[in-house]
Design a protein around this motif. Structure first.
Motif, PDB file in Angstrom:
ATOM      1  N   LYS A  81       1.568  21.717  49.993  1.00 51.95           N
ATOM      2  CA  LYS A  81       2.028  21.143  51.255  1.00 51.95           C
ATOM      3  C   LYS A  81       3.453  21.541  51.630  1.00 51.95           C
ATOM      4  O   LYS A  81       4.302  21.779  50.767  1.00 51.95           O
ATOM      5  N   TYR A  82       3.674  21.508  52.932  1.00 50.76           N
ATOM      6  CA  TYR A  82       5.003  21.672  53.537  1.00 50.76           C
ATOM      7  C   TYR A  82       5.573  20.278  53.764  1.00 50.76           C
ATOM      8  O   TYR A  82       4.972  19.481  54.493  1.00 50.76           O
ATOM      9  N   TRP A  83       6.665  19.950  53.117  1.00 51.47           N
ATOM     10  CA  TRP A  83       7.293  18.647  53.368  1.00 51.47           C
ATOM     11  C   TRP A  83       8.796  18.786  53.176  1.00 51.47           C
ATOM     12  O   TRP A  83       9.309  18.608  52.080  1.00 51.47           O
TER      13      TRP A  83
ATOM     14  N   GLY B  20       7.116  24.842  67.265  1.00 49.73           N
ATOM     15  CA  GLY B  20       6.355  23.733  67.839  1.00 49.73           C
ATOM     16  C   GLY B  20       5.924  22.769  66.748  1.00 49.73           C
ATOM     17  O   GLY B  20       6.038  21.551  66.871  1.00 49.73           O
ATOM     18  N   SER B  21       5.426  23.325  65.645  1.00 47.18           N
ATOM     19  CA  SER B  21       4.944  22.531  64.523  1.00 47.18           C
ATOM     20  C   SER B  21       4.904  23.465  63.316  1.00 47.18           C
ATOM     21  O   SER B  21       4.311  24.549  63.400  1.00 47.18           O
ATOM     22  N   GLY B  22       5.522  23.061  62.228  1.00 48.67           N
ATOM     23  CA  GLY B  22       5.605  23.943  61.061  1.00 48.67           C
ATOM     24  C   GLY B  22       4.246  24.467  60.639  1.00 48.67           C
ATOM     25  O   GLY B  22       4.034  25.677  60.467  1.00 48.67           O
ATOM     26  N   SER B  23       3.286  23.540  60.509  1.00 52.52           N
ATOM     27  CA  SER B  23       1.971  23.926  60.007  1.00 52.52           C
ATOM     28  C   SER B  23       1.237  24.868  60.979  1.00 52.52           C
ATOM     29  O   SER B  23       0.302  25.557  60.584  1.00 52.52           O
ATOM     30  N   ALA B  24       1.661  24.902  62.246  1.00 57.21           N
ATOM     31  CA  ALA B  24       1.029  25.803  63.227  1.00 57.21           C
ATOM     32  C   ALA B  24       1.225  27.264  62.838  1.00 57.21           C
ATOM     33  O   ALA B  24       0.393  28.120  63.161  1.00 57.21           O
ATOM     34  N   SER B  25       2.290  27.529  62.121  1.00 56.73           N
ATOM     35  CA  SER B  25       2.572  28.900  61.668  1.00 56.73           C
ATOM     36  C   SER B  25       1.386  29.452  60.874  1.00 56.73           C
ATOM     37  O   SER B  25       1.085  30.637  60.940  1.00 56.73           O
ATOM     38  N   ARG B  26       0.685  28.556  60.131  1.00 58.58           N
ATOM     39  CA  ARG B  26      -0.421  29.017  59.276  1.00 58.58           C
ATOM     40  C   ARG B  26      -1.719  29.185  60.058  1.00 58.58           C
ATOM     41  O   ARG B  26      -2.640  29.856  59.592  1.00 58.58           O
ATOM     42  N   SER B  27      -1.845  28.564  61.234  1.00 59.60           N
ATOM     43  CA  SER B  27      -3.120  28.595  61.974  1.00 59.60           C
ATOM     44  C   SER B  27      -3.351  29.900  62.734  1.00 59.60           C
ATOM     45  O   SER B  27      -4.394  30.068  63.353  1.00 59.60           O
TER      46      SER B  27
ATOM     47  N   THR C 219       7.118  16.933  77.039  1.00 56.40           N
ATOM     48  CA  THR C 219       8.454  17.394  76.675  1.00 56.40           C
ATOM     49  C   THR C 219       8.392  18.306  75.451  1.00 56.40           C
ATOM     50  O   THR C 219       9.083  19.325  75.379  1.00 56.40           O
ATOM     51  N   ARG C 220       7.551  17.926  74.478  1.00 57.43           N
ATOM     52  CA  ARG C 220       7.449  18.744  73.255  1.00 57.43           C
ATOM     53  C   ARG C 220       6.948  20.159  73.598  1.00 57.43           C
ATOM     54  O   ARG C 220       7.454  21.149  73.089  1.00 57.43           O
ATOM     55  N   VAL C 221       5.964  20.208  74.499  1.00 55.91           N
ATOM     56  CA  VAL C 221       5.406  21.505  74.914  1.00 55.91           C
ATOM     57  C   VAL C 221       6.443  22.286  75.743  1.00 55.91           C
ATOM     58  O   VAL C 221       6.646  23.483  75.554  1.00 55.91           O
TER      59      VAL C 221
ATOM     60  N   GLY D 112       5.748  10.508  62.652  1.00 57.52           N
ATOM     61  CA  GLY D 112       5.244  11.886  62.638  1.00 57.52           C
ATOM     62  C   GLY D 112       5.834  12.670  61.464  1.00 57.52           C
ATOM     63  O   GLY D 112       6.873  12.295  60.902  1.00 57.52           O
ATOM     64  N   SER D 113       5.157  13.775  61.112  1.00 61.51           N
ATOM     65  CA  SER D 113       5.574  14.549  59.941  1.00 61.51           C
ATOM     66  C   SER D 113       7.001  15.064  60.064  1.00 61.51           C
ATOM     67  O   SER D 113       7.774  15.008  59.106  1.00 61.51           O
ATOM     68  N   ARG D 114       7.336  15.571  61.250  1.00 63.99           N
ATOM     69  CA  ARG D 114       8.655  16.195  61.390  1.00 63.99           C
ATOM     70  C   ARG D 114       9.764  15.182  61.118  1.00 63.99           C
ATOM     71  O   ARG D 114      10.735  15.476  60.419  1.00 63.99           O
ATOM     72  N   LYS D 115       9.567  13.964  61.657  1.00 64.31           N
ATOM     73  CA  LYS D 115      10.571  12.914  61.458  1.00 64.31           C
ATOM     74  C   LYS D 115      10.524  12.428  60.003  1.00 64.31           C
ATOM     75  O   LYS D 115      11.556  12.234  59.364  1.00 64.31           O
TER      76      LYS D 115
ATOM     77  N   SER E 226      -4.538  17.673  66.079  1.00 65.85           N
ATOM     78  CA  SER E 226      -3.747  18.535  65.210  1.00 65.85           C
ATOM     79  C   SER E 226      -2.713  19.329  65.974  1.00 65.85           C
ATOM     80  O   SER E 226      -3.033  20.080  66.885  1.00 65.85           O
ATOM     81  N   SER E 227      -1.455  19.155  65.585  1.00 65.16           N
ATOM     82  CA  SER E 227      -0.408  19.941  66.221  1.00 65.16           C
ATOM     83  C   SER E 227      -0.470  21.383  65.709  1.00 65.16           C
ATOM     84  O   SER E 227       0.057  22.283  66.359  1.00 65.16           O
ATOM     85  N   ALA E 228      -1.114  21.618  64.571  1.00 64.23           N
ATOM     86  CA  ALA E 228      -1.206  22.980  64.031  1.00 64.23           C
ATOM     87  C   ALA E 228      -2.026  23.871  64.963  1.00 64.23           C
ATOM     88  O   ALA E 228      -1.559  24.922  65.413  1.00 64.23           O
TER      89      ALA E 228
HETATM   90  C1  DP6 Z   1       1.955  16.752  55.755  1.00 64.36           C
HETATM   91  O1  DP6 Z   1       5.677  19.594  61.099  1.00 64.36           O
HETATM   92  O2  DP6 Z   1       3.478  20.777  60.884  1.00 64.36           O
HETATM   93  O3  DP6 Z   1       0.665  18.104  57.202  1.00 64.36           O
HETATM   94  O4  DP6 Z   1       4.689  16.744  62.916  1.00 64.36           O
HETATM   95  O5  DP6 Z   1       2.255  17.141  63.045  1.00 64.36           O
HETATM   96  O6  DP6 Z   1       3.859  18.884  63.829  1.00 64.36           O
HETATM   97  P1  DP6 Z   1       3.595  17.759  62.897  1.00 64.36           P
HETATM   98  O7  DP6 Z   1       3.516  18.372  61.432  1.00 64.36           O
HETATM   99  P2  DP6 Z   1       4.235  19.556  60.714  1.00 64.36           P
HETATM  100  O8  DP6 Z   1       4.117  19.065  59.194  1.00 64.36           O
HETATM  101  C2  DP6 Z   1       2.904  19.043  58.499  1.00 64.36           C
HETATM  102  C3  DP6 Z   1       3.068  18.401  57.176  1.00 64.36           C
HETATM  103  C4  DP6 Z   1       1.803  18.123  56.385  1.00 64.36           C
HETATM  104  C5  DP6 Z   1       1.633  19.154  55.268  1.00 64.36           C
HETATM  105  C6  DP6 Z   1       1.200  20.538  55.660  1.00 64.36           C
HETATM  106  O9  DP6 Z   1       0.405  20.696  56.590  1.00 64.36           O
HETATM  107  O10 DP6 Z   1       1.643  21.475  54.977  1.00 64.36           O
END
Ligand code: DP6
Length: 334
Positions: A16-18, A138-145, A71-73, A193-196, A106-108
């Motif tokens: 996971k990304y955290w 936009g969302s960290g996990s989106a990088s992987r999608s 706003t996020r978009v 949310g995950s980012r926060k 899913s924000s990804a």
């Molecule tokens: C717990 O920053 O991608 O899913 O706030 O929904 O945009 P959003 O999430 P993001 O963080 C994802 C964190 C995780 C672990 C993961 O997908 O790696």
């Protein structure tokens, strides 16, 4: 009129990304590893830029999105407009294939599709690797999608983030025996949310640096197990990494508790099933929410589903195979 449509699927990480080392540039503390899901968890997005528009508009599943979502978009599109050196405002139409109200939004998949559609509409011809560099804003996990199959997001070393991209480890065709059995246990969106949440963990959790140290070892075992398709080696690492992330969340101040009693019942049942069988039949993983993802092999998915069905609090079960990365379509949403 400049218009383009992209389709991207969600992904569920096993490492996971955290936590970020740089919040502004969204540079993670550790590499992460995920599988991209099939079309059951998909977002299709059309972006339209025009001189007549005075502000960005966002429509999700035919409904006008909230101001927060818009706003996020819009903030994300600012980055793309800057890159393209174009100031036009946009209308964005997005549709999810997720079962409605399943708490799976899913924000990804959303930001991967948005990155693809917006850059194509503005005439930027970016590779998937380049798109992954943008999607993370936009969302960290989106990088992987952006990619299908098994995908690694490199944390990178450079300060400017230019080496912080994702790449495919194995295509989905080599993962045709793998399944993700999703148990929906709550339908509401997460409170923090995950980012926060991860920002809180970076600032307050004493366990996080230890977790980051442990990730490297797990990542290597997991990659090796995926390349050689060895579920017995992969399963314990998946569960360890999920446990480790949720320990960090709980260790944060305020304590972040994303799992609920049903999630814990699922964890216990999967552990019991594995120990009864003296081999790993399933491996659980949880994101920042209580819904369970059980990775398993095709031949064991029926048994996993029948175990999950008996657990109090499980509302719905969805079986996913591994899926594709981003693709473009000429059939636009409007
Ligand atoms: C717990 O920053 O991608 O899913 O706030 O929904 O945009 P959003 O999430 P993001 O963080 C994802 C964190 C995780 C672990 C993961 O997908 O790696």
């Amino acid at each position: 009129m400049r218009i383009a449509t992209a389709i991207a699927n969600s992904n569920i990480a096993i490492i996971k990304y955290w936590g970020n080392r740089n919040d502004e540039l969204v540079l993670p503390l550790n590499n992460s590893l995920s599988f991209t899901m099939d079309d059951r968890l998909q977002t299709k997005t059309t972006v339209l830029f025009d001189e007549e528009f005075t502000e960005d508009e966002l429509w999700i599943n035919d409904e006008k999105a909230s101001e927060e979502e818009r706003t996020r978009v819009s903030d994300f599109l600012e980055i793309i407009r800057e890159k393209a050196k174009i100031k036009l405002k946009s209308k964005v139409f997005s549709e999810n294939s997720f079962p409605k109200g399943a708490g799976l939004a899913s924000s990804a998949s959303a930001f991967a599709a948005l990155a693809g559609a917006s850059t194509k509409a503005l005439g930027l011809n970016l590779s998937n690797k380049e798109l992954s560099l943008f999607a993370r804003f936009g969302s960290g996990s989106a990088s992987r999608s952006l990619f299908g199959g098994a995908v690694e997001w490199n944390k990178g070393e450079k300060q400017d983030g230019s080496d912080c991209y994702s790449e495919q480890i194995i295509p989905k065709e080599k993962l045709s025996n793998l399944r993700n059995i999703i148990a929906i246990v709550e339908r509401k969106e997460k409170k923090i949310g995950s980012r926060k949440g991860m920002k809180i963990s970076v600032e307050t959790s004493k366990l996080l640096p230890k977790r980051v140290e442990g990730v490297e070892k797990r990542l290597n075992i997991a990659k090796d197990a995926i390349i050689n398709f060895n579920f017995q080696k992969l399963a314990p690492v998946i569960m360890e990494d999920s446990d480790s992330m949720h320990q960090v969340m709980q260790d944060s101040s305020p304590s972040l508790v994303y799992l609920n009693p049903t999630s814990h019942r699922i964890i216990n049942s999967i552990k019991e099933l594995n120990s009864q069988n003296k081999e790993y039949l399933g491996a659980y993983t949880f994101d920042a929410g209580p819904n369970a993802h059980i990775y398993t092999l095709d031949k064991n998915s029926k048994e996993i589903i029948s175990v999950l069905k008996e657990i109090e609090g499980v509302q719905e079960i969805i079986e996913c195979s591994m899926g594709d990365g981003i693709r473009f379509s000429e059939s636009h949403l409007m």
